[in-house]
Design a protein around this motif. Structure first.
Motif, PDB file in Angstrom:
ATOM      1  N   PRO A 142       8.017  -4.681  -7.245  1.00 23.16           N
ATOM      2  CA  PRO A 142       6.604  -3.959  -6.926  1.00 23.16           C
ATOM      3  C   PRO A 142       6.043  -3.782  -8.428  1.00 23.16           C
ATOM      4  O   PRO A 142       6.771  -3.498  -9.268  1.00 23.16           O
ATOM      5  N   ASP A 143       4.492  -4.009  -8.416  1.00 24.80           N
ATOM      6  CA  ASP A 143       3.828  -3.476  -9.611  1.00 24.80           C
ATOM      7  C   ASP A 143       3.672  -2.132  -9.412  1.00 24.80           C
ATOM      8  O   ASP A 143       3.996  -1.527  -8.413  1.00 24.80           O
ATOM      9  N   ALA A 144       3.153  -1.354 -10.344  1.00 27.05           N
ATOM     10  CA  ALA A 144       2.598   0.036 -10.366  1.00 27.05           C
ATOM     11  C   ALA A 144       1.923   0.558  -8.968  1.00 27.05           C
ATOM     12  O   ALA A 144       2.359   1.481  -8.578  1.00 27.05           O
ATOM     13  N   PHE A 145       0.876  -0.294  -8.599  1.00 28.64           N
ATOM     14  CA  PHE A 145       0.104   0.005  -7.418  1.00 28.64           C
ATOM     15  C   PHE A 145       1.023   0.040  -6.090  1.00 28.64           C
ATOM     16  O   PHE A 145       1.033   0.871  -5.434  1.00 28.64           O
ATOM     17  N   GLU A 146       1.847  -1.064  -6.080  1.00 25.25           N
ATOM     18  CA  GLU A 146       2.670  -1.384  -5.012  1.00 25.25           C
ATOM     19  C   GLU A 146       3.922  -0.363  -4.895  1.00 25.25           C
ATOM     20  O   GLU A 146       4.000   0.368  -3.853  1.00 25.25           O
ATOM     21  N   ARG A 147       4.282   0.237  -6.063  1.00 20.29           N
ATOM     22  CA  ARG A 147       5.365   1.335  -6.309  1.00 20.29           C
ATOM     23  C   ARG A 147       4.628   2.608  -5.655  1.00 20.29           C
ATOM     24  O   ARG A 147       5.321   3.199  -4.945  1.00 20.29           O
ATOM     25  N   LYS A 148       3.463   2.868  -6.098  1.00 22.02           N
ATOM     26  CA  LYS A 148       2.806   4.023  -5.631  1.00 22.02           C
ATOM     27  C   LYS A 148       2.686   3.942  -4.142  1.00 22.02           C
ATOM     28  O   LYS A 148       2.966   5.201  -3.419  1.00 22.02           O
ATOM     29  N   VAL A 149       2.225   2.929  -3.659  1.00 21.98           N
ATOM     30  CA  VAL A 149       2.003   2.854  -2.215  1.00 21.98           C
ATOM     31  C   VAL A 149       3.142   2.920  -1.195  1.00 21.98           C
ATOM     32  O   VAL A 149       3.269   3.629  -0.240  1.00 21.98           O
ATOM     33  N   LEU A 150       4.298   2.144  -1.775  1.00 22.43           N
ATOM     34  CA  LEU A 150       5.552   2.463  -1.174  1.00 22.43           C
ATOM     35  C   LEU A 150       6.180   3.832  -1.224  1.00 22.43           C
ATOM     36  O   LEU A 150       6.723   4.224  -0.169  1.00 22.43           O
ATOM     37  N   GLY A 151       5.981   4.396  -2.166  1.00 21.41           N
ATOM     38  CA  GLY A 151       6.553   5.820  -2.046  1.00 21.41           C
ATOM     39  C   GLY A 151       5.683   6.730  -1.256  1.00 21.41           C
ATOM     40  O   GLY A 151       6.192   7.465  -0.617  1.00 21.41           O
ATOM     41  N   ARG A 152       4.395   6.345  -1.067  1.00 21.61           N
ATOM     42  CA  ARG A 152       3.281   7.164   0.036  1.00 21.61           C
ATOM     43  C   ARG A 152       3.914   6.709   1.255  1.00 21.61           C
ATOM     44  O   ARG A 152       4.136   7.726   2.099  1.00 21.61           O
ATOM     45  N   PHE A 153       4.310   5.408   1.530  1.00 20.92           N
ATOM     46  CA  PHE A 153       4.893   5.264   2.787  1.00 20.92           C
ATOM     47  C   PHE A 153       6.104   5.880   3.269  1.00 20.92           C
ATOM     48  O   PHE A 153       6.153   6.514   4.333  1.00 20.92           O
ATOM     49  N   LEU A 154       7.008   6.079   2.166  1.00 21.44           N
ATOM     50  CA  LEU A 154       8.208   7.190   2.454  1.00 21.44           C
ATOM     51  C   LEU A 154       7.797   8.340   2.838  1.00 21.44           C
ATOM     52  O   LEU A 154       8.523   8.931   3.616  1.00 21.44           O
ATOM     53  N   GLU A 155       6.782   8.747   2.056  1.00 14.83           N
ATOM     54  CA  GLU A 155       6.580  10.271   2.312  1.00 14.83           C
ATOM     55  C   GLU A 155       5.998  10.448   3.784  1.00 14.83           C
ATOM     56  O   GLU A 155       6.273  11.376   4.430  1.00 14.83           O
ATOM     57  N   GLN A 156       5.367   9.439   4.258  1.00 12.96           N
ATOM     58  CA  GLN A 156       4.615   9.458   5.454  1.00 12.96           C
ATOM     59  C   GLN A 156       5.711   9.148   6.639  1.00 12.96           C
ATOM     60  O   GLN A 156       5.571   9.865   7.706  1.00 12.96           O
ATOM     61  N   ILE A 157       6.566   8.454   6.223  1.00 15.04           N
ATOM     62  CA  ILE A 157       7.748   8.177   7.293  1.00 15.04           C
ATOM     63  C   ILE A 157       8.637   9.537   7.393  1.00 15.04           C
ATOM     64  O   ILE A 157       9.155   9.930   8.363  1.00 15.04           O
ATOM     65  N   ASP A 158       9.015  10.033   6.288  1.00 11.85           N
ATOM     66  CA  ASP A 158       9.701  11.349   6.161  1.00 11.85           C
ATOM     67  C   ASP A 158       8.962  12.507   6.918  1.00 11.85           C
ATOM     68  O   ASP A 158       9.435  13.506   7.515  1.00 11.85           O
ATOM     69  N   ALA A 159       7.426  12.311   7.155  1.00 15.74           N
ATOM     70  CA  ALA A 159       6.840  13.426   7.819  1.00 15.74           C
ATOM     71  C   ALA A 159       6.639  13.063   9.368  1.00 15.74           C
ATOM     72  O   ALA A 159       6.063  13.675  10.209  1.00 15.74           O
ATOM     73  N   GLY A 160       7.449  12.004   9.599  1.00 16.79           N
ATOM     74  CA  GLY A 160       7.320  11.367  11.044  1.00 16.79           C
ATOM     75  C   GLY A 160       6.518  10.281  11.524  1.00 16.79           C
ATOM     76  O   GLY A 160       6.471   9.905  12.536  1.00 16.79           O
ATOM     77  N   SER A 161       5.704   9.699  10.361  1.00 13.51           N
ATOM     78  CA  SER A 161       5.045   8.573  10.843  1.00 13.51           C
ATOM     79  C   SER A 161       5.990   7.331  11.220  1.00 13.51           C
ATOM     80  O   SER A 161       7.029   7.081  10.567  1.00 13.51           O
ATOM     81  N   ASP A 162       5.334   6.326  12.202  1.00 15.88           N
ATOM     82  CA  ASP A 162       6.334   5.117  12.560  1.00 15.88           C
ATOM     83  C   ASP A 162       5.680   4.062  11.403  1.00 15.88           C
ATOM     84  O   ASP A 162       4.616   4.040  11.204  1.00 15.88           O
ATOM     85  N   PRO A 163       6.889   3.421  10.703  1.00 11.54           N
ATOM     86  CA  PRO A 163       6.486   2.666   9.580  1.00 11.54           C
ATOM     87  C   PRO A 163       5.659   1.475  10.116  1.00 11.54           C
ATOM     88  O   PRO A 163       4.958   1.066   9.491  1.00 11.54           O
ATOM     89  N   ALA A 164       5.578   0.915  11.191  1.00 10.55           N
ATOM     90  CA  ALA A 164       5.084  -0.221  11.753  1.00 10.55           C
ATOM     91  C   ALA A 164       3.381  -0.003  11.887  1.00 10.55           C
ATOM     92  O   ALA A 164       2.719  -0.771  12.029  1.00 10.55           O
ATOM     93  N   THR A 165       3.302   1.496  11.786  1.00 11.01           N
ATOM     94  CA  THR A 165       1.697   1.669  11.782  1.00 11.01           C
ATOM     95  C   THR A 165       1.092   1.817  10.371  1.00 11.01           C
ATOM     96  O   THR A 165      -0.080   2.200  10.424  1.00 11.01           O
ATOM     97  N   LEU A 166       1.891   1.865   9.292  1.00 10.40           N
ATOM     98  CA  LEU A 166       1.594   2.321   8.070  1.00 10.40           C
ATOM     99  C   LEU A 166       0.667   1.152   7.375  1.00 10.40           C
ATOM    100  O   LEU A 166       1.166   0.046   7.310  1.00 10.40           O
ATOM    101  N   GLU A 167      -0.297   1.466   6.740  1.00  5.84           N
ATOM    102  CA  GLU A 167      -1.092   0.409   6.061  1.00  5.84           C
ATOM    103  C   GLU A 167      -1.881   1.370   4.919  1.00  5.84           C
ATOM    104  O   GLU A 167      -2.193   2.612   5.029  1.00  5.84           O
ATOM    105  N   TYR A 168      -2.289   0.710   3.657  1.00 11.18           N
ATOM    106  CA  TYR A 168      -3.121   1.210   2.933  1.00 11.18           C
ATOM    107  C   TYR A 168      -4.176   0.431   2.267  1.00 11.18           C
ATOM    108  O   TYR A 168      -3.636  -0.874   1.933  1.00 11.18           O
ATOM    109  N   ALA A 169      -5.448   0.774   2.017  1.00  6.67           N
ATOM    110  CA  ALA A 169      -6.369  -0.148   1.150  1.00  6.67           C
ATOM    111  C   ALA A 169      -7.104   0.619   0.446  1.00  6.67           C
ATOM    112  O   ALA A 169      -7.357   1.858   0.751  1.00  6.67           O
TER     113      ALA A 169
END
Length: 172
Positions: A77-104
């Motif tokens: 990952p580049d810096a942007f992708e690393r940041k968003v992947l980290g955000r996805f992990l935080e959302q999953i830890d908070a109970g989000s379904d990974p299949a629903t995660l997106e960011y733009a």
């Protein structure tokens, strides 16, 4: 999400990631059916870059796969992708379904504005677990080690974050 979910760029990025996911899954399933999971590793190495390039060209955008733990170092990952992947992990830890995660978001890189979109890739049982799971057949492990000596992309449980599709395009 910094960009509206019905923004035409988001809709186009979703369509591109869906097309790529379906094309890659079909190729891997064909390889597994004809030669087992070890041949899926070969297919992924040989076919995935061409399929990805084809979808990018047909969709007039840059699309790729990335993860925090990559098999192919070209997918780091580049810096942007690393940041968003980290955000996805935080959302999953908070109970989000990974299949629903997106960011733009529209960002500035150098002097150019770029539209960036990411869609999480959840770890699936089929076909992903055979090559990325916690228990992998010895012949598959051997094939992975041969093709990807620095592999980091194993040990995933179904339903966890495997990685993400990443779309990048110039923005007006």
């Amino acid at each position: 999400m910094a960009t509206e979910v019905d923004d035409e760029r988001v809709v186009a990025a979703r369509a591109a990631t869906t097309k790529l996911a379906m094309a890659l899954k079909a190729q891997l399933q064909d390889a597994i059916a004809s030669g087992g999971p070890a041949s899926a590793v070969d297919a992924c190495k040989a076919i995935a870059p061409a399929v990805t390039a084809d979808v990018s060209e047909k969709r007039h955008t840059s699309i790729r796969r990335t993860a925090l733990k990559v098999r192919n170092p070209d997918n780091a990952p580049d810096a942007f992708e690393r940041k968003v992947l980290g955000r996805f992990l935080e959302q999953i830890d908070a109970g989000s379904d990974p299949a629903t995660l997106e960011y733009a978001e529209t960002i500035t890189e150098g002097n150019q504005k770029r539209f960036r979109y990411m869609k999480a890739i959840p770890m699936a049982v089929t076909p992903c677990q055979a090559c990325h799971g916690a228990t992998i057949a010895p012949d598959v492990v051997e094939r992975i080690r041969t093709l990807y000596p620095d592999d980091q992309a194993t040990g995933f449980a179904p339903g966890t974050l495997r990685g993400a599709f990443s779309v990048s395009a110039p923005s007006e």
